[in-house]
Structures are given as structure tokens and as C-alpha cells.
Design a protein around this motif. Structure first.
Motif, PDB file in Angstrom:
ATOM      1  N   ALA A  21       0.782  -1.222   0.023  1.00 17.65           N
ATOM      2  CA  ALA A  21      -0.028   0.059   0.107  1.00 17.65           C
ATOM      3  C   ALA A  21       0.763   1.209   0.090  1.00 17.65           C
ATOM      4  O   ALA A  21       0.297   2.354  -0.231  1.00 17.65           O
ATOM      5  CB  ALA A  21      -0.900   0.023   1.144  1.00 17.65           C
ATOM      6  N   GLU A  22       2.234   1.081   0.064  1.00 16.12           N
ATOM      7  CA  GLU A  22       3.195   2.212   0.069  1.00 16.12           C
ATOM      8  C   GLU A  22       3.962   2.276  -1.109  1.00 16.12           C
ATOM      9  O   GLU A  22       5.081   2.966  -1.025  1.00 16.12           O
ATOM     10  CB  GLU A  22       3.682   2.208   1.515  1.00 16.12           C
ATOM     11  CG  GLU A  22       2.769   2.488   2.609  1.00 16.12           C
ATOM     12  CD  GLU A  22       3.441   2.113   3.841  1.00 16.12           C
ATOM     13  OE1 GLU A  22       3.821   2.834   4.649  1.00 16.12           O
ATOM     14  OE2 GLU A  22       3.491   0.754   4.334  1.00 16.12           O
ATOM     15  N   ILE A  23       3.967   1.604  -2.172  1.00 19.18           N
ATOM     16  CA  ILE A  23       4.612   1.455  -3.378  1.00 19.18           C
ATOM     17  C   ILE A  23       4.013   2.108  -4.364  1.00 19.18           C
ATOM     18  O   ILE A  23       2.855   1.843  -4.833  1.00 19.18           O
ATOM     19  CB  ILE A  23       4.930  -0.226  -3.583  1.00 19.18           C
ATOM     20  CG1 ILE A  23       5.286  -0.829  -2.515  1.00 19.18           C
ATOM     21  CG2 ILE A  23       5.677  -0.252  -4.836  1.00 19.18           C
ATOM     22  CD1 ILE A  23       6.957  -0.490  -2.002  1.00 19.18           C
ATOM     23  N   ARG A  24       4.734   2.970  -5.107  1.00 19.31           N
ATOM     24  CA  ARG A  24       4.348   3.805  -6.162  1.00 19.31           C
ATOM     25  C   ARG A  24       4.452   2.578  -7.366  1.00 19.31           C
ATOM     26  O   ARG A  24       5.281   1.707  -7.385  1.00 19.31           O
ATOM     27  CB  ARG A  24       5.308   4.776  -6.539  1.00 19.31           C
ATOM     28  CG  ARG A  24       5.134   5.873  -5.601  1.00 19.31           C
ATOM     29  CD  ARG A  24       5.609   7.240  -6.122  1.00 19.31           C
ATOM     30  NE  ARG A  24       7.073   7.129  -6.706  1.00 19.31           N
ATOM     31  CZ  ARG A  24       8.052   7.444  -5.969  1.00 19.31           C
ATOM     32  NH1 ARG A  24       8.044   7.516  -4.688  1.00 19.31           N
ATOM     33  NH2 ARG A  24       9.339   7.014  -6.617  1.00 19.31           N
ATOM     34  N   GLN A  25       3.430   2.644  -8.391  1.00 18.10           N
ATOM     35  CA  GLN A  25       3.177   1.895  -9.459  1.00 18.10           C
ATOM     36  C   GLN A  25       3.484   0.484  -9.110  1.00 18.10           C
ATOM     37  O   GLN A  25       4.374  -0.169  -9.587  1.00 18.10           O
ATOM     38  CB  GLN A  25       4.279   2.299 -10.425  1.00 18.10           C
ATOM     39  CG  GLN A  25       3.865   3.632 -11.003  1.00 18.10           C
ATOM     40  CD  GLN A  25       4.983   4.037 -12.004  1.00 18.10           C
ATOM     41  OE1 GLN A  25       5.957   3.971 -12.145  1.00 18.10           O
ATOM     42  NE2 GLN A  25       4.378   4.587 -13.198  1.00 18.10           N
ATOM     43  N   PRO A  26       2.744  -0.042  -8.028  1.00 17.23           N
ATOM     44  CA  PRO A  26       3.162  -1.358  -7.608  1.00 17.23           C
ATOM     45  C   PRO A  26       3.144  -2.624  -8.547  1.00 17.23           C
ATOM     46  O   PRO A  26       3.973  -3.493  -8.447  1.00 17.23           O
ATOM     47  CB  PRO A  26       1.948  -1.617  -6.416  1.00 17.23           C
ATOM     48  CG  PRO A  26       0.960  -0.895  -7.055  1.00 17.23           C
ATOM     49  CD  PRO A  26       1.515   0.332  -7.668  1.00 17.23           C
ATOM     50  N   ALA A  27       2.028  -2.401  -9.672  1.00 14.69           N
ATOM     51  CA  ALA A  27       2.161  -3.764 -10.479  1.00 14.69           C
ATOM     52  C   ALA A  27       3.289  -3.713 -11.375  1.00 14.69           C
ATOM     53  O   ALA A  27       3.854  -4.800 -11.308  1.00 14.69           O
ATOM     54  CB  ALA A  27       1.190  -3.438 -11.521  1.00 14.69           C
ATOM     55  N   ARG A  28       4.232  -2.824 -11.557  1.00 16.29           N
ATOM     56  CA  ARG A  28       5.376  -2.754 -11.916  1.00 16.29           C
ATOM     57  C   ARG A  28       6.667  -3.013 -11.064  1.00 16.29           C
ATOM     58  O   ARG A  28       7.485  -3.879 -11.311  1.00 16.29           O
ATOM     59  CB  ARG A  28       5.581  -1.534 -12.973  1.00 16.29           C
ATOM     60  CG  ARG A  28       7.072  -1.459 -13.516  1.00 16.29           C
ATOM     61  CD  ARG A  28       7.161  -0.164 -14.496  1.00 16.29           C
ATOM     62  NE  ARG A  28       7.060   0.951 -13.457  1.00 16.29           N
ATOM     63  CZ  ARG A  28       8.212   1.416 -13.232  1.00 16.29           C
ATOM     64  NH1 ARG A  28       9.258   1.124 -13.305  1.00 16.29           N
ATOM     65  NH2 ARG A  28       8.039   2.702 -12.526  1.00 16.29           N
ATOM     66  N   ILE A  29       6.531  -2.344 -10.139  1.00 18.91           N
ATOM     67  CA  ILE A  29       7.575  -2.085  -9.028  1.00 18.91           C
ATOM     68  C   ILE A  29       8.058  -3.470  -8.241  1.00 18.91           C
ATOM     69  O   ILE A  29       8.943  -3.906  -8.021  1.00 18.91           O
ATOM     70  CB  ILE A  29       7.637  -0.914  -8.248  1.00 18.91           C
ATOM     71  CG1 ILE A  29       7.966   0.236  -9.098  1.00 18.91           C
ATOM     72  CG2 ILE A  29       8.590  -0.878  -7.023  1.00 18.91           C
ATOM     73  CD1 ILE A  29       8.021   1.580  -8.441  1.00 18.91           C
ATOM     74  N   ILE A  30       6.811  -3.915  -7.823  1.00 13.13           N
ATOM     75  CA  ILE A  30       6.901  -5.154  -6.713  1.00 13.13           C
ATOM     76  C   ILE A  30       7.727  -6.403  -7.437  1.00 13.13           C
ATOM     77  O   ILE A  30       8.382  -6.953  -6.819  1.00 13.13           O
ATOM     78  CB  ILE A  30       5.492  -5.669  -6.325  1.00 13.13           C
ATOM     79  CG1 ILE A  30       5.107  -4.378  -5.203  1.00 13.13           C
ATOM     80  CG2 ILE A  30       5.592  -6.881  -5.578  1.00 13.13           C
ATOM     81  CD1 ILE A  30       3.650  -4.723  -4.731  1.00 13.13           C
ATOM     82  N   PRO A  31       7.088  -6.657  -8.726  1.00 17.04           N
ATOM     83  CA  PRO A  31       7.867  -7.877  -9.198  1.00 17.04           C
ATOM     84  C   PRO A  31       9.315  -7.734  -9.327  1.00 17.04           C
ATOM     85  O   PRO A  31      10.519  -8.545  -9.347  1.00 17.04           O
ATOM     86  CB  PRO A  31       7.159  -8.202 -10.528  1.00 17.04           C
ATOM     87  CG  PRO A  31       5.856  -7.598 -10.188  1.00 17.04           C
ATOM     88  CD  PRO A  31       6.040  -6.565  -9.511  1.00 17.04           C
ATOM     89  N   ARG A  32       9.614  -6.417  -9.969  1.00 15.86           N
ATOM     90  CA  ARG A  32      11.233  -6.115 -10.161  1.00 15.86           C
ATOM     91  C   ARG A  32      11.761  -5.971  -8.922  1.00 15.86           C
ATOM     92  O   ARG A  32      12.992  -6.213  -8.939  1.00 15.86           O
ATOM     93  CB  ARG A  32      10.961  -4.577 -11.004  1.00 15.86           C
ATOM     94  CG  ARG A  32      10.541  -4.701 -12.390  1.00 15.86           C
ATOM     95  CD  ARG A  32      10.636  -3.407 -13.165  1.00 15.86           C
ATOM     96  NE  ARG A  32       9.826  -3.615 -14.182  1.00 15.86           N
ATOM     97  CZ  ARG A  32      10.091  -2.429 -15.395  1.00 15.86           C
ATOM     98  NH1 ARG A  32      10.595  -1.505 -14.916  1.00 15.86           N
ATOM     99  NH2 ARG A  32       9.384  -2.464 -16.274  1.00 15.86           N
ATOM    100  N   ALA A  33      11.507  -5.505  -8.017  1.00 18.93           N
ATOM    101  CA  ALA A  33      12.025  -5.542  -6.620  1.00 18.93           C
ATOM    102  C   ALA A  33      12.350  -6.672  -6.046  1.00 18.93           C
ATOM    103  O   ALA A  33      13.359  -6.883  -5.550  1.00 18.93           O
ATOM    104  CB  ALA A  33      11.334  -4.444  -5.739  1.00 18.93           C
ATOM    105  N   ILE A  34      11.616  -7.488  -6.239  1.00 17.43           N
ATOM    106  CA  ILE A  34      11.524  -8.992  -5.629  1.00 17.43           C
ATOM    107  C   ILE A  34      12.680  -9.588  -6.385  1.00 17.43           C
ATOM    108  O   ILE A  34      13.557 -10.243  -5.674  1.00 17.43           O
ATOM    109  CB  ILE A  34      10.482  -9.777  -5.830  1.00 17.43           C
ATOM    110  CG1 ILE A  34       9.340  -9.336  -4.820  1.00 17.43           C
ATOM    111  CG2 ILE A  34      10.757 -11.210  -5.767  1.00 17.43           C
ATOM    112  CD1 ILE A  34       7.976  -9.985  -5.135  1.00 17.43           C
TER     113      ILE A  34
END
Length: 467
Positions: free
Chosen positions: A236-249
Motif C-alpha cells: 500500500a506504500e509502493i508507487r506503481q506497484p504492478a510494475r515495481i513489486i515484481p522487479r524489486a523482488i
């Protein structure tokens, strides 16, 4: 539920973390004190085949990371596994039980994770400042937890910037150790093939298959990799989560895997594995061999920096889980409170930090590493993998922003390997994990019977529980 845009109402969490900050928080969560404590333990268990355990940990992280990426990108909300389990198993029925069990376990295992890092910090601190053994570890570990809570008691934007600063310390230490070993080391590093016969020999005849021989050592390395999913707790605190979450992982998994393998290789170039396996302060011994005692003191200080940075990210992520459950009406309403000006779940942070402080005074590091894994595997990792299959069957894949390749193979592999890891923790830890689950089921049933909620009566809206 927080909206997925970058602009949030004033009473919700704020989307202020970008890719750099999300990846940095993941990586410092993963490193911590883990590799510096378990590196000698893995060498004791697998002998010259020690690098294979780190490879196995990386493979499991990548496979499990596919599950987290698909779920995190599709459901970028606070709480991570809490939301995933509820959605997968049914928000009005079994999902309520599974998500409750996860939060129930979090109240115990999250403070244990914090305590394990604080205890490891205290052990390395003894190299820097030798104090009376009967009180020094408790004093140091307790102080660490208090300082963590104080630093995290601020808005998420400031936390993200502080996380990047701590991440720089992680990279400086890891790259410095790796470069020193590669350039100055002279020992030959073994990396023999792990055949069935070799595996049995490495495990002192206990096992006859490579996978089983790796199991016991991989429990230690997996503990060092855990944290690649931390970004999902902060969804809930990530910008553009659909793109950033997999990349960060995946950036964090690949980056840490490379650093771990190079670190082990570099240490073995300076210290023969048989000698390294007996070292209590492996990094300090490594640096002292190359540069002397003064340099070893400086390196130990950097290890402590890294350990503190990891605990910073760990407590940050876990503090969002009880908050998410309470905001959903499924947990004590006090945990749903958000700081009126700093916009973070301050009650959840204080409670988990307080429990971590107490646990850091009560337990030893050797008692918590296996217990942490045994407690989490069935509900969180295995339950979540099965839940992804249920979600796909019910909702399809058309709207998924990230879809794992080769589905369902990664799910099957993850479940099988996690169950092998669970068995490798030992019978006592398996039973303790089952006991925590059983206690959680009892508490859930008692609570819901009093409220007349599922499975004892008609369904009620979640908002009732939050009133």
C-alpha cells in the motif's frame, strides 16, 4: 482499502516508495546478520560442498519469488500474505481462518525474527567491546530493538530515504569483503559435484540423496535469503506497484544470491573451509587474516551496521500486517490506528517492537532460526502457493499484471521444497509450529462462536469487527 493510485486520502498509508527504495529495503532485510552467522554452520554441515547449500537457497527464493510477484502485483495492499490468504481461500469463510492464523503467527514469529537479528548483533558486538558475558548480550540486543522502534517512528517517505542510506552500508561491506578475498586470497576453493555418494559423505552418512543432504544445511541458507517478499508487506506504500513489486523482488534475489556466492567463495580463498567452519566471528577472522586486528574491528562495525539495517526493514514490513488485519475488521481495532501526522501504523509498530525486545532477552539464536521457519512454512509459504492456484481457478489470468512463467511448475516445486525444508528443521520444531497453528485455530473458533460468525452463524460485514 487503499487505492492503487499515487494519491491517497489523508487517513490511509501513502504511496511514496519507488523501485530504488523498495529494492533497497528488500535487500537489507535479506542480508542482516544471517550470512555472517550461518556461513560457518553450513561449512560444518556440508564440508567442501558448502556452496551448494547457497545455490539451493537461491533457487528456492527465485521459485517462491514468482508466487510472491504474481500475488503482490495483483493485490498491492498492506499486509502481504494476510490479504493473499484471505482472497485465495474466501473472504467470508476459510480465508478468514487462514489469514487469522497468519496474523496469529506473526504476533509470535515477527518478534522472534527481530530478536534473532538483535541477538546475532549482540554476538558480533562482543568482538568489538568485550563485556561481562552474563549481561552484555541482553543489554545490547535490547538496546538495538529500542533504537529500531525510535528510528521507524516516522512517516514512510523518511523511512525510505533512511533505508537507502542503510543499503549503502550493506553494499560497502559485502563488496569490500568480496574484493579483498578475490584479490588477496590464495586458497583453492572446492566446488565438487554433489553426487549421491558425496552427499552421504558430507552429511556423515545420514542421507543417501543430494536433496536430503542439502536439506539440513539449506535451512540455514534459506534463513539468510528470507526477506525477498518484504516489499509485498508494504504494497500500500509502493508507487506503481504492478510494475515495481515484481522487479524489486527479483532484483533483490539475484543481487543477494550473487553477493552470497561471491562472499563464500572469497572467504574460502582466505580461510580453508575446515578452519572457517570453526570460526565464531567469520568476517572478523577473515579480515584479521588479511589486514590485521584494527581492520577486523572496522569490518565488525560494518557487520553490525548491516545487521541493524536488516532489522530496520524487517520491523518496518511486519508492523503493517496486524494493521492490515485490524483495518479489515479481523483483528483488535487498536492495531488499525494510523499516526495522525506521520501516517504510519504506530500501535502495531510499538507492540511488535515491544515483544521483540522481550524475546531478545529470553532466547538464544540457535533456538529461533529453525523455529521461525517451522512456524511459517505451512500457513504462509505452502498455504500461499496453494492459494495462488485457487485464485487462478476462480478469477482466471486475464487481469494479472504479472504472470509466472511455466505455471504450475513453480508452484509444485515450491510446495515440495518447502515441505522438505520443514522436515529438515527437526521433529521438535515441526511440532512447535503445529502447536502454534492449533492454538490459533482454537482462539479463532472461540472468538467467532461468541460473535456468531463463520463457521457458527450468518456472515457479517468486516466493518462490524472494526467498530
Amino acid at each position: 482499502m487503499p487505492p492503487t493510485s499515487d494519491t491517497n486520502p489523508p487517513d490511509t498509508l501513502r504511496r511514496e516508495l519507488g523501485l530504488l527504495q523498495a529494492t533497497a529495503l528488500n535487500m537489507i532485510d535479506m542480508v542482516g546478520i544471517g550470512p555472517f552467522v550461518v556461513l560457518p554452520l553450513v561449512m560444518q554441515l556440508l564440508g567442501p560442498y558448502f556452496l551448494w547449500a547457497w545455490v539451493a537457497g537461491a533457487v528456492l527464493s527465485v521459485v517462491d519469488g514468482l508466487i510472491w510477484s504474481e500475488l503482490g502485483a495483483a493485490h498491492p495492499e498492506a499486509g502481504g500474505s494476510y490479504r493473499f490468504l484471505k482472497l485465495a481461500y474466501g473472504e467470508q469463510t476459510w480465508g478468514r481462518l487462514m489469514s487469522f492464523l497468519y496474523v496469529w503467527q506473526t504476533l509470535v514469529q515477527a518478534p522472534l525474527v527481530v530478536a534473532s537479528g538483535a541477538i546475532g548483533f549482540a554476538q558480533y558486538f562482543a568482538y568489538l567491546v568485550p563485556l561481562p558475558a552474563w549481561w552484555q548480550p541482553k543489554l545490547v540486543s535490547g538496546t538495538v530493538v529500542v533504537l529500531l522502534v525510535a528510528l521507524l517512528y516516522r512517516r514512510i517517505g523518511s523511512v525510505g530515504k533512511l533505508g537507502v542510506a542503510l543499503w549503502v552500508g550493506v553494499l560497502v561491506l559485502m563488496l569490500g569483503l568480496i574484493g579483498s578475498g578475490l584479490l588477496l586470497g590464495r586458497e583453492a576453493v572446492p566446488f565438487p559435484p554433489l553426487t549421491p555418494v558425496a552427499a552421504a559423505d558430507a552429511a556423515k552418512g545420514w542421507f543417501v540423496l543430494p536433496a536430503l543432504a542439502l536439506g539440513q544445511a539449506s535451512v540455514k541458507t534459506i534463513y539468510s535469503y528470507l526477506g525477498y517478499y518484504n516489499v509485498c508487506h508494504l504494497g500500500a506504500e509502493i508507487r506503481q506497484p504492478a510494475r515495481i513489486i515484481p522487479r524489486a523482488i527479483f532484483l533483490s534475489i539475484v543481487g543477494i544470491a550473487v553477493l552470497y556466492l561471491l562472499l563464500n567463495y572469497s572467504v574460502a580463498r582466505v580461510l580453508p573451509w575446515a578452519e572457517a567452519a570453526q570460526s565464531e566471528f567469520i568476517v572478523s577472522t577473515f579480515v584479521e587474516r588479511l589486514f590485521g586486528h584494527t581492520a577486523a574491528l572496522a569490518a565488525t562495525a560494518l557487520v553490525l551496521w548491516v545487521a541493524f539495517a536488516s532489522l530496520f526493514a524487517v520491523l518496518l514490513g511486519y508492523s503493517r500486517i496486524p494493521y492490515a488485519a485490524a483495518a479489515d475488521g479481523e483483528f483488535l481495532p487498536v492495531f488499525a490506528r494510523v499516526h495522525p501526522t506521520k501516517h504510519f501504523p504506530h500501535v502495531s509498530l510499538l507492540v511488535l517492537g515491544g515483544a521483540g525486545f522481550v524475546f531478545s532477552l529470553l532466547f538464544k539464536l540457535s533456538e529461533v532460526i529453525s523455529a521461525i521457519l517451522a512456524m511459517r512454512i505451512l500457513v504462509q509459504f505452502v498455504g500461499q502457493a496453494v492459494g495462488l492456484v485457487l485464485l487462478r481457478r476462480r478469477r482466471g489470468t486475464a487481469g494479472l499484471p504479472f504472470r509466472m512463467p511455466l505455471y504450475p511448475l513453480p508452484v509444485v516445486v515450491a510446495v515440495v521444497v518447502w515441505l522438505l525444508v520443514l522436515g529438515s528443521t527437526g521433529l521438535s520444531f515441526v511440532l512447535s509450529g503445529l502447536a502454534v497453528i492449533a492454538a490459533g485455530v482454537v482462539v479463532f473458533l472461540i472468538s467467532n462462536s461468541r460473535q456468531g460468525r463463520w463457521p457458527f452463524g450468518a456472515q457479517r460485514g468486516y466493518s462490524e469487527g472494526a467498530k
